[in-house]
Design a protein around this motif. Structure first.
Motif, PDB file in Angstrom:
ATOM      1  N   LYS A  67       0.831  -1.205   0.000  1.00  0.00           N
ATOM      2  CA  LYS A  67       0.000   0.000   0.000  1.00  0.00           C
ATOM      3  C   LYS A  67       0.865   1.254   0.000  1.00  0.00           C
ATOM      4  N   SER A  68       2.004   1.193   0.689  1.00  0.00           N
ATOM      5  CA  SER A  68       2.869   2.377   0.768  1.00  0.00           C
ATOM      6  C   SER A  68       3.429   2.758  -0.610  1.00  0.00           C
ATOM      7  N   PHE A  69       3.602   1.765  -1.471  1.00  0.00           N
ATOM      8  CA  PHE A  69       4.097   2.065  -2.812  1.00  0.00           C
ATOM      9  C   PHE A  69       3.088   2.928  -3.566  1.00  0.00           C
ATOM     10  N   TYR A  70       1.829   2.536  -3.538  1.00  0.00           N
ATOM     11  CA  TYR A  70       0.798   3.283  -4.271  1.00  0.00           C
ATOM     12  C   TYR A  70       0.643   4.704  -3.723  1.00  0.00           C
ATOM     13  N   GLU A  71       0.810   4.851  -2.414  1.00  0.00           N
ATOM     14  CA  GLU A  71       0.734   6.190  -1.813  1.00  0.00           C
ATOM     15  C   GLU A  71       1.882   7.063  -2.303  1.00  0.00           C
ATOM     16  N   LYS A  72       3.079   6.495  -2.339  1.00  0.00           N
ATOM     17  CA  LYS A  72       4.248   7.230  -2.841  1.00  0.00           C
ATOM     18  C   LYS A  72       4.066   7.567  -4.318  1.00  0.00           C
ATOM     19  N   ALA A  76       4.026  11.130  -6.378  1.00  0.00           N
ATOM     20  CA  ALA A  76       5.071  11.392  -7.383  1.00  0.00           C
ATOM     21  C   ALA A  76       4.503  11.499  -8.795  1.00  0.00           C
ATOM     22  N   ASN A  77       3.167  11.514  -8.922  1.00  0.00           N
ATOM     23  CA  ASN A  77       2.525  11.584 -10.240  1.00  0.00           C
ATOM     24  C   ASN A  77       2.972  10.461 -11.175  1.00  0.00           C
ATOM     25  N   ASN A  78       3.097   9.263 -10.599  1.00  0.00           N
ATOM     26  CA  ASN A  78       3.469   8.045 -11.338  1.00  0.00           C
ATOM     27  C   ASN A  78       4.912   8.031 -11.838  1.00  0.00           C
ATOM     28  N   ILE A 103       5.130   5.166 -14.732  1.00  0.00           N
ATOM     29  CA  ILE A 103       4.340   3.934 -14.754  1.00  0.00           C
ATOM     30  C   ILE A 103       3.017   4.196 -15.466  1.00  0.00           C
ATOM     31  N   ASN A 104       2.788   3.410 -16.526  1.00  0.00           N
ATOM     32  CA  ASN A 104       1.580   3.600 -17.331  1.00  0.00           C
ATOM     33  C   ASN A 104       0.474   2.597 -17.028  1.00  0.00           C
ATOM     34  N   GLY A 105       0.808   1.540 -16.288  1.00  0.00           N
ATOM     35  CA  GLY A 105      -0.245   0.561 -16.014  1.00  0.00           C
ATOM     36  C   GLY A 105       0.230  -0.592 -15.168  1.00  0.00           C
ATOM     37  N   PHE A 106      -0.750  -1.309 -14.599  1.00  0.00           N
ATOM     38  CA  PHE A 106      -0.508  -2.479 -13.767  1.00  0.00           C
ATOM     39  C   PHE A 106      -1.342  -3.640 -14.297  1.00  0.00           C
ATOM     40  N   THR A 107      -0.763  -4.841 -14.291  1.00  0.00           N
ATOM     41  CA  THR A 107      -1.483  -6.045 -14.682  1.00  0.00           C
ATOM     42  C   THR A 107      -1.195  -7.127 -13.647  1.00  0.00           C
TER      43      THR A 107
END
Length: 273
Positions: A67-72, A76-78, A103-107
């Protein structure tokens, strides 16, 4: 790997920048990629990842994200930095660098492991020259292995030294049985050998050709087939044999070896004109 000029660097980027290379075991061996040193950095923190594929414009990695990664990432605007490292044959310290990316996407990688994801990264600027050299050299070697596959390198004292062969002697396993042999020439597509045996019993047999390099006692192995066998004048116990490699299994390390040597020849011819 041969020295790369700024002109070659520009040609690599122009010609091969869109080629996406999957980091199979073969590619990892050829490049010396250090998985343990690969990570994504975002706002001072970093997360280990596996480099799955890469081009000079983008990359895909596999990472276990918290979860901390997504918050960071949101703060940082991806924007992130991809850190990669490669072992260097002539140095104790690795070659390492950061590639600024978005980062443009997650799969999802595995439905049973929701935190494990493929991440699609797009570089926000031209990547470091070192990455261009690594990817460009492999792309060129792969292309030339098809376009220049019949160009042969006669094995002499000079070419043994320039190719980095440990010796002109090698081993060839015919249907699993090892025989010592002498290398007459090499190409992307095959090898000509002198070895003991009777021709009619060797023709069309499966062959595993194995030889050593001076670099840290490295061995290269190539699968192929005996496609031609001839007698050796004055020697009933020896034959001259041609091994045709299975082109789907030729390792990148071998392609780089042959390509670097042929490029050296081409460079010398160009300088002499």
């Amino acid at each position: 790997m041969a020295l790369i000029t700024s002109q070659q660097l520009g040609r690599f980027f122009e010609k091969y920048s869109d080629i996406n290379l999957t980091f199979t075991k073969d590619v990892v061996r050829a490049t010396g990629l250090l998985h343990r040193n690969t990570h994504i950095k975002c706002l001072g923190d970093h997360w280990p990842c596996v480099l799955y594929s890469c081009s000079m414009k983008e990359a895909r990695v596999i990472a276990n994200l918290s979860k901390s990664f997504y918050e960071k990432l949101k703060s940082a605007n991806n924007l992130v930095s991809l850190h990669v490292a490669f072992a260097q044959e002539d140095k104790s310290s690795p070659l390492s660098f950061f590639v600024t990316s978005k980062i443009n996407g997650f799969t999802p990688y595995d439905k049973t492991k929701p935190n494990l994801n493929f991440l699609s990264l797009e570089y926000t600027q031209r990547p470091p020259d070192d990455l261009i050299v690594i990817l460009g050299s492999l792309a060129e070697a792969n292309l030339n292995s098809a376009q220049r596959k019949e160009e042969r390198i006669e094995i002499t004292a000079d070419t043994i030294r320039k190719l980095g062969l440990k010796s002109k002697t090698a081993l060839v396993y015919i249907e699993g049985i090892p025989r010592k042999c002498i290398i007459r020439d090499l190409s992307f597509s095959g090898a000509k050998l002198i070895l003991p045996g009777i021709g009619k019993f060797l023709m069309n047999k499966n062959a595993l050709f194995r030889f050593e390099l001076t670099d840290r006692n490295k061995q290269l192995s190539l699968n192929g087939t005996m496609i031609r066998v001839e007698t050796v004048a004055g020697r009933k116990d020896l034959v001259a044999a041609a091994v045709q490699f299975d082109e789907t299994k030729v390792p990148y390390e071998y392609k780089l070896l042959i390509n670097d040597y042929l490029n050296t020849l081409r460079s010398k011819k160009g300088n002499s004109n």
